[in-house]
Design a protein around this motif. Structure first.
Motif: not given
Length: 155
Positions: A89-95
């Motif tokens: 639940p802690n991966l980033l996409w587009s910030g």
């Protein structure tokens, strides 16, 4: 969805859309540029030790589920299923993290599910977004909830 999750080996597989933007027109801002009228900003006691930013890449299935703005209960059930299969639940996409996307989409059921399943509400976001709390207070997403529900969310 459950059958697909049993068939894949990587629940955090990423799409090749790492260059796409969730919110067009967002400008990268340095924290110092957010101060008003040359005010010194919050005292140093409010800042923790510097933590590296999480890896940013393409969208995961969890990001897509958290973006949904319709059928909140179904989206929550899909998020719950993905998390039960150890989606990060802690991966980033587009910030954005999955938590900030669910806040931006106005799905409080998904927000609660993510928080109870280990999403980091203090995770540093990129592209000038700050944190999940900053997204909750962002006027860009103001239309998603009433003032009362926005206050409840920030609490």
């Amino acid at each position: 969805m459950e059958l697909l999750l049993h068939a894949i080996t990587d629940v955090d597989a990423r799409a090749a859309d790492e260059d796409d933007t969730y919110q067009p027109g967002q400008v990268d801002l340095l924290p110092s540029s957010l101060k008003l009228s040359n005010e010194p900003g919050p005292p140093g006691a409010y800042y923790g030790t510097h933590t590296p930013l999480p890896e940013e890449g393409g969208r995961t299935a969890l990001h897509v589920a958290c973006e949904r703005e319709d059928d909140d209960e179904c989206a929550r059930d899909i998020v719950r299923l993905l998390l039960s299969h150890r989606a990060n639940p802690n991966l980033l996409w587009s910030g954005h993290s999955p938590l900030s996307l669910s806040i931006a989409s106005g799905n409080d059921l998904v927000v609660k599910e993510l928080l109870t399943q280990g999403a980091d509400p203090n995770l540093s976001l990129t592209k000038g977004l700050g944190s999940a709390l900053c997204v909750a207070c962002d006027l860009t997403y103001e239309h998603q909830r009433s003032m009362d529900s926005k206050l409840a969310l920030t609490e």
